[in-house]
Scaffold this motif. Structure first.
Motif, PDB file in Angstrom:
ATOM      1  N   PHE A 195     -53.119 -11.384  88.684  1.00  0.00           N
ATOM      2  CA  PHE A 195     -54.533 -10.762  88.319  1.00  0.00           C
ATOM      3  C   PHE A 195     -54.747  -9.973  89.842  1.00  0.00           C
ATOM      4  O   PHE A 195     -54.855  -8.898  89.630  1.00  0.00           O
ATOM      5  CB  PHE A 195     -55.851 -11.897  88.764  1.00  0.00           C
ATOM      6  N   PHE A 196     -54.097 -10.641  90.807  1.00  0.00           N
ATOM      7  CA  PHE A 196     -54.315  -9.550  92.131  1.00  0.00           C
ATOM      8  C   PHE A 196     -53.540  -8.289  91.906  1.00  0.00           C
ATOM      9  O   PHE A 196     -53.881  -7.443  92.512  1.00  0.00           O
ATOM     10  CB  PHE A 196     -53.730 -10.420  93.345  1.00  0.00           C
ATOM     11  N   LEU A 248     -45.575 -17.015 100.768  1.00  0.00           N
ATOM     12  CA  LEU A 248     -46.688 -16.485 100.066  1.00  0.00           C
ATOM     13  C   LEU A 248     -46.653 -16.628  98.477  1.00  0.00           C
ATOM     14  O   LEU A 248     -47.486 -16.768  97.838  1.00  0.00           O
ATOM     15  CB  LEU A 248     -46.638 -14.888 100.517  1.00  0.00           C
ATOM     16  N   GLY A 280     -46.670 -20.448  97.496  1.00  0.00           N
ATOM     17  CA  GLY A 280     -47.784 -21.167  97.772  1.00  0.00           C
ATOM     18  C   GLY A 280     -48.869 -21.012  96.767  1.00  0.00           C
ATOM     19  O   GLY A 280     -50.068 -21.425  96.975  1.00  0.00           O
ATOM     20  N   SER A 281     -48.693 -19.816  96.444  1.00  0.00           N
ATOM     21  CA  SER A 281     -49.956 -19.421  95.487  1.00  0.00           C
ATOM     22  C   SER A 281     -49.836 -19.471  94.007  1.00  0.00           C
ATOM     23  O   SER A 281     -48.568 -19.417  93.577  1.00  0.00           O
ATOM     24  CB  SER A 281     -50.483 -18.153  95.839  1.00  0.00           C
ATOM     25  N   PRO A 282     -50.497 -19.529  93.096  1.00  0.00           N
ATOM     26  CA  PRO A 282     -50.418 -19.827  91.478  1.00  0.00           C
ATOM     27  C   PRO A 282     -50.045 -18.311  91.194  1.00  0.00           C
ATOM     28  O   PRO A 282     -50.479 -17.164  91.426  1.00  0.00           O
ATOM     29  CB  PRO A 282     -51.808 -20.084  90.787  1.00  0.00           C
ATOM     30  N   LEU A 288     -47.357 -16.218  80.710  1.00  0.00           N
ATOM     31  CA  LEU A 288     -48.582 -15.967  81.341  1.00  0.00           C
ATOM     32  C   LEU A 288     -49.323 -14.413  81.459  1.00  0.00           C
ATOM     33  O   LEU A 288     -50.362 -14.185  81.595  1.00  0.00           O
ATOM     34  CB  LEU A 288     -48.651 -16.180  82.847  1.00  0.00           C
ATOM     35  N   PHE A 301     -50.524 -17.157  88.327  1.00  0.00           N
ATOM     36  CA  PHE A 301     -51.620 -16.414  87.797  1.00  0.00           C
ATOM     37  C   PHE A 301     -52.473 -15.676  88.519  1.00  0.00           C
ATOM     38  O   PHE A 301     -52.745 -14.730  87.959  1.00  0.00           O
ATOM     39  CB  PHE A 301     -52.376 -17.841  87.088  1.00  0.00           C
ATOM     40  N   ILE A 302     -52.715 -16.129  89.618  1.00  0.00           N
ATOM     41  CA  ILE A 302     -53.525 -15.603  90.675  1.00  0.00           C
ATOM     42  C   ILE A 302     -52.774 -14.136  90.839  1.00  0.00           C
ATOM     43  O   ILE A 302     -53.248 -12.992  91.259  1.00  0.00           O
ATOM     44  CB  ILE A 302     -53.881 -16.120  91.598  1.00  0.00           C
ATOM     45  N   PHE A 327     -54.992  -5.781  89.677  1.00  0.00           N
ATOM     46  CA  PHE A 327     -56.260  -4.979  90.286  1.00  0.00           C
ATOM     47  C   PHE A 327     -55.892  -4.136  91.578  1.00  0.00           C
ATOM     48  O   PHE A 327     -56.272  -2.963  91.576  1.00  0.00           O
ATOM     49  CB  PHE A 327     -57.220  -5.879  90.767  1.00  0.00           C
ATOM     50  N   PHE A 328     -54.748  -4.560  92.266  1.00  0.00           N
ATOM     51  CA  PHE A 328     -54.260  -3.756  93.128  1.00  0.00           C
ATOM     52  C   PHE A 328     -53.544  -2.381  92.932  1.00  0.00           C
ATOM     53  O   PHE A 328     -54.092  -1.396  93.252  1.00  0.00           O
ATOM     54  CB  PHE A 328     -52.956  -4.627  93.737  1.00  0.00           C
ATOM     55  N   PHE A 361     -52.014 -13.061  79.500  1.00  0.00           N
ATOM     56  CA  PHE A 361     -53.302 -13.871  79.621  1.00  0.00           C
ATOM     57  C   PHE A 361     -53.971 -13.555  81.075  1.00  0.00           C
ATOM     58  O   PHE A 361     -55.153 -13.933  81.562  1.00  0.00           O
ATOM     59  CB  PHE A 361     -53.105 -15.429  79.555  1.00  0.00           C
ATOM     60  N   LEU A 388     -54.451  -1.077  90.127  1.00  0.00           N
ATOM     61  CA  LEU A 388     -55.378  -0.279  89.374  1.00  0.00           C
ATOM     62  C   LEU A 388     -56.161   0.484  90.370  1.00  0.00           C
ATOM     63  O   LEU A 388     -56.597   1.596  90.209  1.00  0.00           O
ATOM     64  CB  LEU A 388     -56.442  -1.310  88.735  1.00  0.00           C
ATOM     65  N   SER A 389     -56.250  -0.354  91.646  1.00  0.00           N
ATOM     66  CA  SER A 389     -57.175   0.604  92.588  1.00  0.00           C
ATOM     67  C   SER A 389     -56.173   1.842  93.280  1.00  0.00           C
ATOM     68  O   SER A 389     -56.613   2.679  93.626  1.00  0.00           O
ATOM     69  CB  SER A 389     -57.657  -0.449  93.803  1.00  0.00           C
TER      70      SER A 389
END
Lengths: 268, 268
Positions: free
Chosen positions: B93-94, B82, B85-87, B190, B89-90, B97-98, B193, B100-101
């Motif tokens: 962001f995730f 997990l 395999g993912s950037p 990062l 940067f994303i 917002f996670f 940004f 935040l909610s």
């Protein structure tokens, strides 16, 4: 709709950048191997500088630097009798004919220009990494192979193109595959370069209100949009892993490496 | 305004001490050096926190992935996939917002949306996954003789892990782990940004560098300064990790000690 198109933008960027970066890398590796000393220094300096610094700084740097370089060249060509200095204190001023893209150009020209700059930046940065990997790959080819080629009377150029280049890929592939993974994971940085990519749209559409629409009929969905992106990248990684494994198996076939030897034994 | 004045005004600007207003025009070199250096405090903070905490989780994850128990192995493998395999940067962001909610549901999560805690958590998990994979690789390449010798001496369980397996794993993984550390410090740039806001313009080094580049339209001064700071930091990391490497290998004869090879990998 734009959200879906932006997935295409990312894939297009990958499709263009990967070969360009490979070409840059090949050029860099060839320069670094060159017998002509200044050229070899140039190649080595290119590899060393780009690798030492966080890439994100390069991404931010090159976009402005390239833009200004293009405008400067066009300025020199198009308006040679411009009276003022180009760098006036904190401002960068060129004549209006030299502006890139032209002030009256259509919206899509602006977008394409931004995209092209992004591709160039990615290619330069990843070209340096690729140059390093290819340079290592070229040195990993057994010396005996090259000596045999010389013994058969091949010239330096022939040896390079007929013996070295076809064999180096198997040594370079693990590194290049790694680089590809890194490249796919660097694509969200497009967002920083001002291209309206998936990150932009995820923020825009997921938010309660966007720049273009005052209010969406849903709450804060940005978390879910980014979850979709996360899954998209995970899928991309998985697919690349499978493809690279297949490619590696194909390339090792008949090579004088332990992998190739193992394949031969299975077949025999 | 003298340079000492500038330094005393802005040296801790990134933490909120000193002058509140950032310089607006007529930027001096001294201001750029001071503010970008001040931003480096954040980079060092994120890097150190993530590295020190991530180290322990990485060991746990590596042991988990090497475990023969399916219930432990699968989650570890998924965790590594997990985050690798993912950037990053994303992921930032995730996570933003996670949090935040979550914050809108439970007030407890209020501090997590700030960069100082939220981004540190993401970096901690991310580096744990990357180093976990490195440690796992090292765990697999522990010489069979070592563990057999440990068994023969009557070591088992915790004592065997603490005295034999773990030190050997660290020794083998250390060069790669050093690269990971360098890489981690690079990726701290990062943070500001992605979603995390720079509250009252208290940002990291890249935040200030891009501030200057935006204001002056001249990328050729702030980014090289930033690059200089990062090269210095890389040298510090190499020195410290090199000293640890020497200590880990101190029982080996000189010629069998692994040489440290440094290659900064690209972005994640």
């Amino acid at each position: 709709m734009n959200f879906y198109v932006s997935f295409g933008t990312v894939l297009l960027l990958l499709a263009i950048t990967a070969p360009t970066a490979l070409a840059f890398g090949f050029g860099g590796a060839m320069a670094a191997r060159s017998r002509f000393l200044p050229l070899s220094w140039l190649g080595k300096a290119y590899i060393a500088i780009v690798r030492g610094v966080p890439d994100i700084a390069f991404f931010l740097f090159f976009v402005i630097a390239l833009d200004q370089a293009f405008e400067y060249i066009r300025h020199q060509v198009k308006c040679p009798d411009w009276p003022d200095a180009i760098r006036q204190g904190n401002d960068f001023v060129v004549c209006s004919e030299a502006k890139l893209p032209l002030g009256n150009a259509a919206q899509w020209v602006h977008e394409t220009y931004g995209f092209v700059l992004a591709v160039l930046t990615f290619s330069i940065v990843f070209g340096a990494f690729a140059a390093n990997v290819l340079y290592g790959g070229m040195r990993a080819v057994p010396q005996g192979q090259l000596e045999t080629a010389e013994a058969y009377g091949m010239s330096r150029r022939q040896t390079f193109w007929r013996i070295l280049v076809p064999q180096m890929w198997v040594y370079a592939l693990p590194g290049l595959g790694n680089l590809w993974m890194v490249l796919t994971k660097a694509t969200p940085l497009l967002f920083l370069l001002g291209v309206e990519d998936i990150v932009y749209w995820a923020r825009e559409l997921g938010g309660i209100k966007g720049e273009r629409f005052t209010a969406y009929p849903h709450g804060d969905w940005r978390m879910w949009y980014f979850l979709v992106l996360l899954v998209f990248y995970l899928g991309l990684t998985r697919v690349s892993e499978i493809v690279l494994d297949g490619l590696m198996r194909k390339l090792t076939h008949g090579q004088a490496t332990s992998g190739g030897e193992a394949q031969r034994k299975v077949a025999a | 305004m003298s340079c000492w004045q500038t330094i005393s005004d802005y040296a801790f600007r990134s933490l909120g001490f000193g002058e509140r207003l950032l310089p607006r025009g007529d930027f001096t070199l001294c201001q750029q050096f001071t503010l970008i250096g001040s931003g480096m405090i954040w980079n060092v903070y994120f890097g150190l926190i993530a590295l020190l905490t991530g180290f322990f989780l990485a060991t746990a994850v590596a042991m988990g992935k090497a475990s023969s128990n399916r219930l432990i192995r699968k989650p570890s493998e998924w965790f590594i996939f997990l985050f690798r395999g993912s950037p990053l940067f994303i992921q930032f962001f995730f996570a933003y917002f996670f949090f935040l909610s979550l914050k809108s549901q439970y007030a407890v999560f209020d501090p997590f949306t700030s960069a100082a805690i939220g981004a540190a958590i993401v970096l901690f998990l991310n580096t744990a996954a990357y180093s976990g994979e490195i440690f796992y690789g090292a765990l697999q390449s522990i010489p069979k003789g070592d563990t057999e010798a440990a068994d023969a001496y009557g070591f088992s369980g915790w004592a065997k892990f603490r005295k034999i397996t773990w030190p050997t794993m660290l020794r083998l993984a250390w060069p790669a782990y050093t690269n990971e550390a360098i890489f981690l410090f690079h990726s701290t740039t990062l943070v500001f940004f992605s979603g995390f806001p720079a509250w009252q313009q208290r940002g990291d080094a890249l935040y200030y560098a891009s501030y200057f580049a935006d204001k002056t339209f001249n990328p050729f001064v702030p980014y090289p300064i930033l690059a200089g700071y990062f090269i210095l930091m890389t040298l510090v990391i190499i020195t410290v990790m090199g000293a640890i490497n020497r200590r880990l290998n101190r029982h080996l004869p000189q010629d069998r000690r692994p040489r440290m090879r440094f290659r900064t990998p690209a972005m994640r």
